[in-house]
Structure formats: C-alpha cells, structure tokens
Design an enzyme around this catalytic site. Sequence first.
Site, mmCIF file in Angstrom:
data_model
loop_
_atom_site.group_PDB
_atom_site.id
_atom_site.type_symbol
_atom_site.label_atom_id
_atom_site.label_comp_id
_atom_site.label_asym_id
_atom_site.label_seq_id
_atom_site.Cartn_x
_atom_site.Cartn_y
_atom_site.Cartn_z
ATOM 1 N N LYS A 1 -5.495 -10.528 -5.708
ATOM 2 C CA LYS A 1 -6.766 -10.771 -5.037
ATOM 3 C C LYS A 1 -7.764 -9.662 -5.363
ATOM 4 O O LYS A 1 -7.368 -8.513 -5.579
ATOM 5 C CB LYS A 1 -6.565 -10.905 -3.529
ATOM 6 C CG LYS A 1 -6.577 -9.594 -2.768
ATOM 7 C CD LYS A 1 -6.808 -9.846 -1.285
ATOM 8 C CE LYS A 1 -7.045 -8.536 -0.541
ATOM 9 N NZ LYS A 1 -8.374 -7.954 -0.774
ATOM 10 N N LYS B 1 0.834 -1.210 0.000
ATOM 11 C CA LYS B 1 0.000 0.000 0.000
ATOM 12 C C LYS B 1 0.869 1.261 0.000
ATOM 13 O O LYS B 1 0.517 2.254 -0.631
ATOM 14 C CB LYS B 1 -0.985 -0.003 1.184
ATOM 15 C CG LYS B 1 -2.112 -1.018 0.997
ATOM 16 C CD LYS B 1 -3.354 -0.718 1.821
ATOM 17 C CE LYS B 1 -4.481 -1.682 1.410
ATOM 18 N NZ LYS B 1 -5.716 -1.536 2.149
ATOM 19 N N LYS C 1 -11.514 -4.119 -2.737
ATOM 20 C CA LYS C 1 -12.410 -2.968 -2.849
ATOM 21 C C LYS C 1 -11.674 -1.758 -3.390
ATOM 22 O O LYS C 1 -12.235 -0.939 -4.094
ATOM 23 C CB LYS C 1 -12.977 -2.603 -1.471
ATOM 24 C CG LYS C 1 -14.011 -3.571 -0.962
ATOM 25 C CD LYS C 1 -14.720 -2.995 0.246
ATOM 26 C CE LYS C 1 -14.307 -3.665 1.529
ATOM 27 N NZ LYS C 1 -13.159 -3.081 2.189
HETATM 28 P P1 ATP Z 1 -9.336 -2.927 0.663
HETATM 29 O O1 ATP Z 1 -8.835 -2.983 -0.749
HETATM 30 O O2 ATP Z 1 -9.992 -1.616 1.007
HETATM 31 O O3 ATP Z 1 -8.340 -3.419 1.681
HETATM 32 P P2 ATP Z 1 -10.582 -5.522 0.741
HETATM 33 O O4 ATP Z 1 -11.385 -5.988 -0.415
HETATM 34 O O5 ATP Z 1 -9.224 -6.105 0.926
HETATM 35 O O6 ATP Z 1 -10.569 -3.957 0.668
HETATM 36 P P3 ATP Z 1 -11.121 -5.597 3.592
HETATM 37 O O7 ATP Z 1 -12.142 -4.690 4.198
HETATM 38 O O8 ATP Z 1 -9.673 -5.259 3.735
HETATM 39 O O9 ATP Z 1 -11.478 -5.771 2.037
HETATM 40 O O10 ATP Z 1 -11.328 -7.079 4.139
HETATM 41 C C1 ATP Z 1 -12.570 -7.567 4.637
HETATM 42 C C2 ATP Z 1 -12.514 -9.078 4.748
HETATM 43 O O11 ATP Z 1 -12.575 -9.654 3.432
HETATM 44 C C3 ATP Z 1 -11.227 -9.642 5.366
HETATM 45 O O12 ATP Z 1 -11.557 -10.750 6.191
HETATM 46 C C4 ATP Z 1 -10.419 -10.107 4.173
HETATM 47 O O13 ATP Z 1 -9.557 -11.168 4.516
HETATM 48 C C5 ATP Z 1 -11.513 -10.580 3.230
HETATM 49 N N1 ATP Z 1 -11.127 -10.468 1.818
HETATM 50 C C6 ATP Z 1 -10.755 -9.329 1.180
HETATM 51 N N2 ATP Z 1 -10.523 -9.578 -0.124
HETATM 52 C C7 ATP Z 1 -10.739 -10.914 -0.328
HETATM 53 C C8 ATP Z 1 -10.672 -11.773 -1.475
HETATM 54 N N3 ATP Z 1 -10.335 -11.313 -2.656
HETATM 55 N N4 ATP Z 1 -10.977 -13.074 -1.303
HETATM 56 C C9 ATP Z 1 -11.344 -13.541 -0.081
HETATM 57 N N5 ATP Z 1 -11.437 -12.802 1.035
HETATM 58 C C10 ATP Z 1 -11.143 -11.488 0.930
HETATM 59 MG MG MG Z 2 -7.894 -5.367 2.498
#
Ligand code: ATP
Ligand code: MG
Length: 329
Positions: free
Chosen positions: A193, A112, A196
């Site tokens: 992965k 990041k 968001k």
């Molecule tokens: P950001 O990019 O803002 O970090 P994010 O998609 O990684 O968003 P988080 O809010 O960081 O989402 O994570 C929320 C939950 O979703 C956590 O338990 C994380 O492990 C899970 N998670 C995030 N992305 C994935 C993915 N691609 N596949 C499975 N689990 C995920």
């Molecule tokens: Mg995340």
Amino acid sequence: MKARVFSGIQPTGSPHIGNYLGALKNWVKIQYDYESIFGIVDLHAITIYQDPKELRAKSLELAGMLLAIGIDPKQTAIVVQSSVHGHAELAWMLTCVTPIGWLERMTQYKAKAAAQETISDGLLQYPVLMAADILIYQAAIVPVGDDQSQHLELTRDIAQRFNSLYGETFVMPATKLPTVGARVMGLDDPEKKMSKSATGANHAINLLDDPKDIRKKIMRATTDSNPAVDIETMGPGVANLIAIYQAFTEMPDHAAKAHFAGMRYGDLKKTVAEAVIGALEPIQQRYREIIAEPGHVEGVLKASAERVSVIANDTVVKVKRAMGLYTPD
Ligand code: ATP
Ligand code: MG
C-alpha cells in the site's frame, strides 16, 4: 441527533493520494451527515522518532491540508491529538485492561517492529491509544482504510472488556464503514500500500506535488510486460493506475473498462497523470491561500480543541469513576 464519527491521520511525511482517496475525501463527503471529529494524531507519530521541529510544522500543514480539501471547521472539529489531554490519559486506563497478547498479534506492529532496530513500547501500545482516540468521543462510526480494520476490531474488544469489567461505559464503535474508499498501492511496488513512511522517490504522489513531479512519477510507475491494457490479465500496477483514475473521476467500473481496454501503457499513464493533476490543482491553490493567512490554522485548531475537550473530559471522568479512581467533587 447525528451519529458521531472519529478518524485520524498521522502528521508524518507528506499526505498522499492514498490518504486522500482512501480516507480524506470521504471525510469531506460525510461531514454534514455526522458529527465529525478528525484528529491529527501526533502522539501516534512519535511511536517512531520524529524530528521535533518538523513534527510541529507537519501538524499545522496537515491541518491546512484538511481545510484545503474542504473540511468545514464550522461544522467539523480538526484537533491535534496531543492538545486534548484525555487521549493519553484514557490510553493508560485502557492499557491496563488490554492483554499484551492482543497487541503482539497486530500485523502492523509486526511489520513496523521488523523495520526498527529498537522497538519502543509505544509501537506496541499504539492500538490502545487508537482505541482511546475513538472511545473518548464515544464515536459510533470510524471510517478508516482497511489497513486499520484490525485495530478497529481490537478497539471493540477493549471496549467490551472494559464494559464487562467496570459496567457499560463505552459506545461500541461500528466496524462497518459507511462508504469504502480506494486502497491505493505504491507506484514503485503495487504489492504494497502507498504509505507516507515508505521511502523511494517514485513511491507516492503527494497532495502538494507539482504537475511535473506527478507526470514523472506516474510515467515511471511499475506495470507489467504487456504493451497495452488487457482488462482480464492486467497486473496490480496497471489495476492500481486505473483505480486511481476511477477514484478521482468517480468513473464506474464498466465505463473504466470500456475506456481503458486496449490502451497502450504510455497513453494510460498520460491519461491518469492529467486526471490527478486536474484534481489536485484546486486543492493546492486553496492550501496556499490558507497557509498564507497568519494564525488561521492555529485558530481553527484552538477552537476545535476547546469544543471536543468537553466530550473528552466527560468520558475520562466517567471512566475514572467506573474504575474507582479518585475524582474531586
Ligand atoms: P504511515 O506510513 O505514517 O502509517 P499512512 O500513509 O499509512 O502513513 P496514516 O496516517 O497511517 O497514513 O493513515 C491515514 C488514513 O489514510 C487512514 O484512514 C488510512 O487507512 C488511510 N490510508 C493510508 N494509506 C492508504 C492507502 N494506500 N490507500 C488508502 N487509504 C490509505
Ligand atoms: Mg499508516
């Protein structure tokens, strides 16, 4: 007594099927087996600039989504992190026992930070705040996707260090997860992965996407140069689509292999799209009903915050006493 569980999700961007299949769906499943606290972690979100109006709206929307997927607020607490003061307070105390080197080694920080022009101190401290989120509730189990396992390991290190400096204070959270969710990859780039915060119009399927968008995004998903599914040699894009299908339909591996072997990519994509649309439709319907009800989401958040604040305040007082900080009465 049931073991306590804590997990969180950031109110950034829109929740997607990766969040759902990797985390949220499992939260719904385990909520009756554990005493569960699920956090909408807005203090984490601000490690990167967020539009203030949007951040507030996203926190409420995400709470609505958690209700829509089946989190039962009578059973389970849904809390916005910033509304329970102890998270930030405990984070400071833990910051003081955490060596900087531990934080600089975190792979998510490095990734990041590389994408930012100015790196806030908060981005570096983030895993300490996450440790505070977990330790403040003395959570025994923390179900997170494997992208968070390094932070969970750090949480254990911080707890151990605190306990050895100031005496047994924290429950050691388990790194072993009760059930492992799917890790969903980006549709446009199956090596990364689904996130968001990633940009790219065809990267993620959001839980509120309409059927037309879902079809379009899946039809454009990156595959490989083969015309049809070859289970032995398939690339990560095809494997990701099959994994998404399996996670939504709970189809076991052997059945999925038989079902998809030899299927042309066009048909594979259509099959996956229809499964995703079918699974999301009732969630979207409930979501619309929930947010149409004035004050409903806010009421749930308020009641949850009151409930968990008792636990959080207990831990903060215990930590303050252990460290010799002044606590009246
Ligand atoms: P950001 O990019 O803002 O970090 P994010 O998609 O990684 O968003 P988080 O809010 O960081 O989402 O994570 C929320 C939950 O979703 C956590 O338990 C994380 O492990 C899970 N998670 C995030 N992305 C994935 C993915 N691609 N596949 C499975 N689990 C995920
Ligand atoms: Mg995340």
